[in-house]
Design an enzyme around this catalytic site. Structure first.
Site, PDB file in Angstrom:
ATOM      1  N   GLU A 211      -5.657  -8.646   0.396  1.00  0.00           N
ATOM      2  CA  GLU A 211      -6.332  -8.458   1.714  1.00  0.00           C
ATOM      3  C   GLU A 211      -7.961  -7.907   1.533  1.00  0.00           C
ATOM      4  O   GLU A 211      -8.159  -7.371   0.572  1.00  0.00           O
ATOM      5  CB  GLU A 211      -5.910  -7.243   2.260  1.00  0.00           C
TER       6      GLU A 211
ATOM      7  N   GLU B 237       0.825  -1.383  -0.171  1.00  0.00           N
ATOM      8  CA  GLU B 237       0.051  -0.104  -0.068  1.00  0.00           C
ATOM      9  C   GLU B 237       0.786   1.278   0.030  1.00  0.00           C
ATOM     10  O   GLU B 237       0.577   2.045   0.961  1.00  0.00           O
ATOM     11  CB  GLU B 237      -0.957  -0.228   1.273  1.00  0.00           C
TER      12      GLU B 237
HETATM   13  C1  BDP Z   1      -4.294  -2.769   5.270  1.00  0.00           C
HETATM   14  C2  BDP Z   1      -2.674  -3.089   5.708  1.00  0.00           C
HETATM   15  C3  BDP Z   1      -2.742  -3.974   6.908  1.00  0.00           C
HETATM   16  C4  BDP Z   1      -3.655  -3.732   7.985  1.00  0.00           C
HETATM   17  C5  BDP Z   1      -5.135  -3.623   7.181  1.00  0.00           C
HETATM   18  C6  BDP Z   1      -6.140  -3.404   8.431  1.00  0.00           C
HETATM   19  O1  BDP Z   1      -2.154  -3.402   4.548  1.00  0.00           O
HETATM   20  O2  BDP Z   1      -1.359  -3.936   7.399  1.00  0.00           O
HETATM   21  O3  BDP Z   1      -3.450  -4.449   9.385  1.00  0.00           O
HETATM   22  O4  BDP Z   1      -5.269  -2.824   6.335  1.00  0.00           O
HETATM   23  O5  BDP Z   1      -6.715  -2.337   8.325  1.00  0.00           O
HETATM   24  O6  BDP Z   1      -4.269  -1.400   4.943  1.00  0.00           O
HETATM   25  O7  BDP Z   1      -6.661  -4.437   8.964  1.00  0.00           O
END
Ligand code: BDP
Length: 560
Positions: free
Chosen positions: A473, A381
């Site tokens: 993610e 990111e």
């Molecule tokens: C994403 C990140 C990750 C965070 C996740 C979150 O890559 O490290 O832990 O969001 O918000 O933006 O849980």
């Protein structure tokens, strides 16, 4: 050649004013605590929980005299974040970066005890990797995982003669191709010999040829079995370096496999596959950032029960033990560099770019021979919607390709969720996306969230058609034991629904070639109003017990 582990109990002292060097700590100091290595310092003693700063470690060791004709090397597999190392009062060297290994020549004493002293500094700054803002306090990190400190990976001494292996690289294919390259240092060796063993039985021996600055061999081995998902078929490659007598001997457990991107497809051993799995963290109570072996075993057992075939080393290269297990168990790994939280100002900082390149080089050197590692993620990111990001990412991509042209490259992008257009995604081989609609926006409204996610996916597919898309993610927090009907945010039901509906959406899009749930396990974060001690997006709790979503994800993955 020859290993002496230095794990165990070390003397420890914090040095909040950073005065130890002036006060003679390298020659020995009075300890505050005795702590275990490897592990973070934070959770071993409650008062150290939030300590971020300079700390000192020391231990004494003795070496048997029969090693005294050899050169000794100290190997640190990970010290977070900066390390300076003294042996018997002499500075041996220093290293910056918490997740890659370093090795220092160590002129040890054989007649008396040796005193090894390590200064560790885990203060964050805008140009640490990963970056943070402040010097003290936990408002600092630009990343969502707890900033642990200490000697958090194993330490050992090893021995060589006057010629030694500096680097070894191996490439294979599932058809039996084997390419070996060995770089040596020290005195020019008389010969370098490679041997391949199958369960202890030698199946190939070859004296390597010198050309350019290295020794190499290329062979097509008939009859070797391929490495594959859940079939971590490994062969042991040993390399011996002789100068008069045996001067160094190293080994790697390798596998024969081919991983390629072909158009929008991911191919493993010529067969089309989709990735199913998780983002993870190396995080466990008391141990901190060190994941002990029994927990590694359990994490893989759980991933297999959840029908996962892959994971990403979010957000830093994992320990050798973790990735050894991936090699053995047959899991596909996206190896991620610790470049998380890169902001606009980083992209024009030349020194920072050089530092990023060094860390990436070290990551590839540490893990390049693993069959499990199928792809590199060079950043998580970044603010890649700024024009300045493009030349920066371009140079990182070029660096990786020069070092290892055999593996596809990606980085993860969330620009679309902020309504921005990513300016560098076309540079990489695989487009990796994050989705949090229904969590950070569209609170509790999965209908709207899914609609928006589908629109983004279609737009991005149109913009980058011809490249595979993977979702690295997507996730929602759930506090284990919290329930509601109808489902509401933070409950097990909401997380289960969120993951179930999103996975259905991704499964319905042919061009989505991978889904990784965020996260396998709840993990420790800096304290804030938006985390409940931990980031709760795990489908397992921090002690590895399943939430409701685990069963749901296992079912969905079966069909993905
Ligand atoms: C994403 C990140 C990750 C965070 C996740 C979150 O890559 O490290 O832990 O969001 O918000 O933006 O849980």
């Amino acid at each position: 050649m020859g290993l002496l582990p230095l794990n165990g109990f070390w003397d420890f002292k914090i040095d909040p004013e950073d005065r130890g060097e002036d006060e003679g700590f390298p020659e020995g100091f009075e300890r505050d605590y005795v702590l275990a290595v490897p592990a973070s310092w934070n959770e071993q003693v409650p008062s150290l929980m939030n300590y971020m700063g300079v700390a000192w470690y020391a231990r004494r060791f003795r070496i048997p005299e029969r090693f005294d004709s050899l050169r000794a090397w100290l190997v640190f597999n990970g010290v977070n974040y900066r390390a300076r190392v003294w042996l018997n009062g002499h500075l041996l060297g220093e290293h910056e970066g918490g997740f890659t290994s370093f090795r220092l020549e160590a002129p040890v004493e054989y007649e008396s005890e040796n005193l090894l002293v390590v200064k560790v500094d885990n203060r964050l700054a805008p140009d640490t990797i990963p970056p943070g803002r402040g010097l003290h306090g936990f408002e600092g990190p630009y990343f969502d995982f707890f900033h642990y400190g200490g000697i958090h990976r194993p330490v050992h001494l090893e021995f060589t003669g006057n010629s030694w292996v500096e680097e070894l690289s191996v490439n294979t294919s599932f058809r039996g191709d084997l390419r070996i390259k060995v770089y040596t240092r020290g005195r020019e060796p008389e010969r370098v010999v490679a041997r391949l063993l199958d369960e202890g039985k030698v199946i190939y021996v070859k004296e390597l040829e010198k050309s350019g600055g290295f020794y190499s061999a290329e062979e097509l081995l008939r009859g070797v079995e391929p490495w594959d998902i859940y079939r971590g078929r490994l062969y042991r490659l040993e390399v011996d370096v002789y100068s008069e007598e045996l001067s160094d001997s190293v080994y790697e457990d390798i596998g024969f496999r081919t991983f390629e991107v072909e158009g929008e497809k991911l191919l493993l051993n010529g067969r089309e596959i989709r990735l199913r799995g998780f983002g993870r963290h190396q995080d466990f109570p008391v141990f901190g950032r060190y994941l002990p072996e029994p927990v590694i075993v359990r994490d893989y057992a759980m991933m297999k029960r959840l029908n996962a075939n892959s994971f990403r080393t979010s957000h830093y290269p994992y320990s050798g033990e973790d990735l050894d297990y991936a090699d053995m168990m047959g899991f596909l790994v996206i190896l991620e560099a610790p470049l998380v939280g890169l902001r606009r100002e980083h992209f024009t900082n030349r020194d920072f770019l050089e530092k990023c390149k060094r860390v990436i080089r070290e990551m590839i050197r540490d893990h390049r021979n693993r069959p499990s590692v199928v792809m590199y993620s060079i950043a998580n990111e970044p603010q890649s919607w700024f024009d300045e990001a493009r030349p920066f990412m371009e140079e990182l991509v070029r660096t990786v390709r020069e070092l290892d042209p055999t593996r596809p490259i990606t980085y993860t992008s969330h620009a679309h969720m902020l309504g921005r257009r990513d300016k560098a995604l076309d540079l990489v081989d695989v487009v990796s996306l994050h989705f949090y609609y229904g969590w950070y926006s569209f609170h509790g409204d999965l209908d709207q969230a899914l609609k928006r996610a589908e629109r983004d996916l279609e737009d991005i597919h149109r913009a980058y058609s011809g490249k595979p898309i993977i979702v690295t993610e997507f996730g929602a927090g759930a506090v284990a034991g919290l329930h509601s009907d109808p489902p509401e945010m933070w409950t097990e039901e909401y997380q289960a629904d969120f993951l179930s509906r999103y996975t259905d959406l991704f499964a319905s899009k042919d061009y989505v070639k991978g889904v990784h749930v965020w996260n396998l396990v709840d993990f420790k974060t800096p304290q804030s109003h938006w985390r409940i001690v931990l980031n709760r997006k795990g489908v397992l709790t921090r002690t590895r017990q399943p939430k409701m979503a685990a069963r749901v994800v296992a079912e969905k993955f079966k069909k993905f």
